[in-house]
Write a protein that holds these residues in place. Structure first.
Motif, PDB file in Angstrom:
ATOM      1  N   GLU A 231       0.827  -1.212   0.000  1.00 15.04           N
ATOM      2  CA  GLU A 231       0.000   0.000   0.000  1.00 15.04           C
ATOM      3  C   GLU A 231       0.855   1.252   0.000  1.00 15.04           C
ATOM      4  OE1 GLU A 231      -3.249   0.056  -0.568  1.00 15.04           O
ATOM      5  OE2 GLU A 231      -2.917  -2.095  -0.822  1.00 15.04           O
ATOM      6  N   LYS A 234       2.075   1.725  -3.530  1.00 12.77           N
ATOM      7  CA  LYS A 234       1.051   2.249  -4.440  1.00 12.77           C
ATOM      8  C   LYS A 234       0.821   3.743  -4.233  1.00 12.77           C
ATOM      9  CE  LYS A 234      -1.393  -2.174  -4.916  1.00 12.77           C
ATOM     10  NZ  LYS A 234      -2.637  -2.942  -4.599  1.00 12.77           N
ATOM     11  N   ASP A 253       3.054   1.682 -12.644  1.00 14.40           N
ATOM     12  CA  ASP A 253       1.809   1.010 -12.287  1.00 14.40           C
ATOM     13  C   ASP A 253       2.116  -0.228 -11.452  1.00 14.40           C
ATOM     14  OD1 ASP A 253      -0.389  -1.150 -12.898  1.00 14.40           O
ATOM     15  OD2 ASP A 253      -1.327   0.735 -13.468  1.00 14.40           O
ATOM     16  N   ILE A 254       1.403  -0.353 -10.322  1.00 18.46           N
ATOM     17  CA  ILE A 254       1.539  -1.523  -9.451  1.00 18.46           C
ATOM     18  C   ILE A 254       0.171  -2.141  -9.246  1.00 18.46           C
ATOM     19  CG2 ILE A 254       2.237  -2.375  -7.178  1.00 18.46           C
ATOM     20  CD1 ILE A 254       4.151  -0.001  -6.963  1.00 18.46           C
ATOM     21  N   ASN A 257      -2.658  -0.033 -10.262  1.00 18.57           N
ATOM     22  CA  ASN A 257      -2.765   1.271  -9.611  1.00 18.57           C
ATOM     23  C   ASN A 257      -1.635   2.178 -10.087  1.00 18.57           C
ATOM     24  OD1 ASN A 257      -4.863   0.880  -7.151  1.00 18.57           O
ATOM     25  ND2 ASN A 257      -3.658  -0.988  -7.431  1.00 18.57           N
ATOM     26  N   VAL A 259       1.183   4.848 -10.162  1.00 23.74           N
ATOM     27  CA  VAL A 259       2.148   5.360  -9.189  1.00 23.74           C
ATOM     28  C   VAL A 259       2.420   6.817  -9.505  1.00 23.74           C
ATOM     29  CG1 VAL A 259       4.479   5.165  -8.259  1.00 23.74           C
ATOM     30  CG2 VAL A 259       3.211   3.101  -8.889  1.00 23.74           C
TER      31      VAL A 259
END
Length: 284
Positions: A231, A234, A253-254, A257, A259
């Motif tokens: 978390e 992100k 992107d992780i 989501n 970044v």
């Protein structure tokens, strides 16, 4: 021109190179390895790589098969035979050949294999636009700090990433903390601070990681060696990964989501520029 490899004291055609069927590296993954980038005939951060090789061997109760100076001579000859100045060098040292038995033999000669291939730099779009990654459970053994040839959990995780259409998978421990990628170290950026997992048994202390920490200090970018959660990653301003062959690649992107603002950030770019200078420096 045939490709030439080194196997146990002999330079031979790559297509004909091989090890004994009872080599313990083949049957037990009883061995360690290093991957070193070669630029203009010079092994980048060679001292750090050979120090790590020696440490990995020591941790599995082995010694270096020969001195670093001998390694350097053998690598130089291998590069000459392959007509390569810019290359990726793979070194593997296994415990050697013995009848299959879990017990480590008292007297056994280590087996040494070395291969080289033309250096492949990261794709321009990966560096310019960044890449996407996923997170997966870290199911590896408890000594990833040893650069063991036993990489089954890593390749399974990498396969998941490839099947999902992303560049890499970050591995997450049972506390929800990111340890490292399948073949890369993991970093996030908060403000002017970069954060990466501490060099404990849970990660491989990457040579590029060590070089980048020095580059960060010179650029007055703070380095925090501590765990960070998925978390937190992100919600970070930036994220990136590093390795000897990937150099530094921004992550945008992780797990789907975005970044930061979804683009490589200023800290990542600064560190990448510094690493490129380091890579091509005669002092590396």
């Amino acid at each position: 021109m045939p490709r030439i490899s080194y196997v146990n004291g002999h330079y031979t055609r790559h297509s004909q190179a091989g090890v004994h069927i009872e080599d313990r590296g083949y049957q037990f993954a009883d061995g360690v390895y290093e991957v070193i980038v070669v630029v203009e005939g010079r092994m980048v951060d060679a001292d750090l790589h050979f120090a790590r090789l020696e440490r990995s061997l020591r941790e599995i109760r082995m010694e270096m098969p020969f001195g670093v100076d001998v390694f350097r001579l053998k690598v130089a000859e291998l590069l000459r035979l392959n007509h390569l100045r810019n290359a990726s060098l793979y070194i593997q040292v296994s415990r050697g050949v013995a009848p299959r038995n879990h017990q480590i033999p008292d007297e056994i000669q280590p087996a040494v294999v070395m291969t080289v291939r033309p250096l492949a730099v990261p794709k321009r779009e990966w560096v310019k636009d960044g890449v996407s990654i996923i997170t997966v459970p870290d199911i590896r053994w408890k000594r990833p700090d040893i650069k063991s040839v036993s990489l089954l959990p890593n390749i399974l995780a990498k396969d998941v990433a490839v099947r999902d259409g992303v560049y890499e998978a970050w591995q997450v421990d049972n506390k929800g903390m990111v340890t490292e990628g399948t073949s890369t170290n993991a970093w996030i950026v908060e403000g002017r601070s970069v954060i990466t997992y501490p060099p404990e048994n849970a990660i491989l202390n990457g040579v590029t990681r060590l070089a980048l920490m020095k580059i960060a200090a010179e650029a007055k970018i703070k380095v925090e060696e501590r765990p960070f959660s998925v978390e937190e990653a992100k919600g970070a301003d930036e994220a990136f990964l590093t390795s000897s062959t990937a150099f530094l690649i921004p992550i945008v992107d992780i797990d789907g989501n975005r970044v930061g603002n979804g683009e490589p950030g200023p800290v990542s770019r600064t560190l990448l520029e510094g690493y490129y200078s380091h890579l091509w420096s005669s002092d590396a």
